[in-house]
Design a protein around this motif. Structure first.
Motif: not given
Length: 218
Positions: A23, A26, A183, A187, A192
């Motif tokens: 994360l 990301g 992710l 997003y 990803a």
């Protein structure tokens, strides 16, 4: 958005660090839009894991009003032993989670439409044993599936299980796949994929969701 990873006494470090690293990477790829925090129900403190006393420091209190993700790890410890003799087995550690202030905070997070609650490994068992996910579809470590079902949860044997505002993952290393899926869901696949390439890791298994056609019986 913020990702709040919940620490509790006896947590499994890999359940925390794997999604944390994914994360954070990301977040870098989206210009820091995603905050990633280690939290507890009590606020900032040093938390002792179940892995030979390894500690991590939580910097914030879990906030169920903060949009994004709340991620609950599992625990690590002996699989067998008598709790009356002071043996803190994994089931004991997970059940103890249900005696903390985290339960009400996670319940509030589940009621917040702007939050997705996610779990790694035994994290879903901790929520199930606390009565937070009755009737929901979820997965956990394969050794805990029977317990998960006994609590009223519907087990699904998939690497990651997407049940709307509840996303759960199986064994310990599935924290990587869980975070990559979060992710992608939040997003998009390019973010990803960029993290996958950076980590030289290819996602494993299937992401199950309650959508699409029902399979016919053979």
């Amino acid at each position: 958005m913020d990702a709040q990873i919940v620490l509790f006494d006896g947590f499994d470090p890999l359940d925390v660090v794997a999604p944390y690293e994914v994360l954070v990477a990301g977040s870098d790829y989206v210009g820091g839009e995603l905050g990633v925090h280690l939290v507890t129900a009590e606020g900032p403190r040093t938390v002792v894991s179940g892995s030979r006393g390894l500690t991590l420091g939580a910097t914030d209190r879990l906030d169920p009003a903060k949009p994004g993700y709340v991620i609950v790890p599992g625990a690590v410890g002996p699989l067998a032993g008598d709790p009356d003799d002071g043996v803190e087995t994994i089931p004991v550690l997970l059940a103890r989670f249900g005696e903390t202030a985290a339960v009400d905070l996670v319940r509030a997070a589940l009621a917040n439409p702007d939050i997705t609650v996610a779990t790694v490994c035994g994290g879903s068992l901790a929520l199930a044993m606390a009565g937070l996910i009755d009737g929901r579809r979820a997965n956990t470590h394969h050794l805990g599936v029977d317990v998960l079902e006994a609590t009223g949860v519907v087990p699904v044997s998939a690497r990651v299980v997407d049940d709307g505002n509840l996303v759960t993952a199986g064994g310990v290393t599935s924290g990587l796949d869980l975070a990559l899926y979060l992710l992608e869901r939040g997003y998009g696949p390019r973010i990803a994929h960029a993290v996958e390439q950076m980590f030289a890791y290819e996602r494993r298994g299937t992401v199950w969701s309650d959508s699409g056609r029902e399979p016919k019986a053979w």
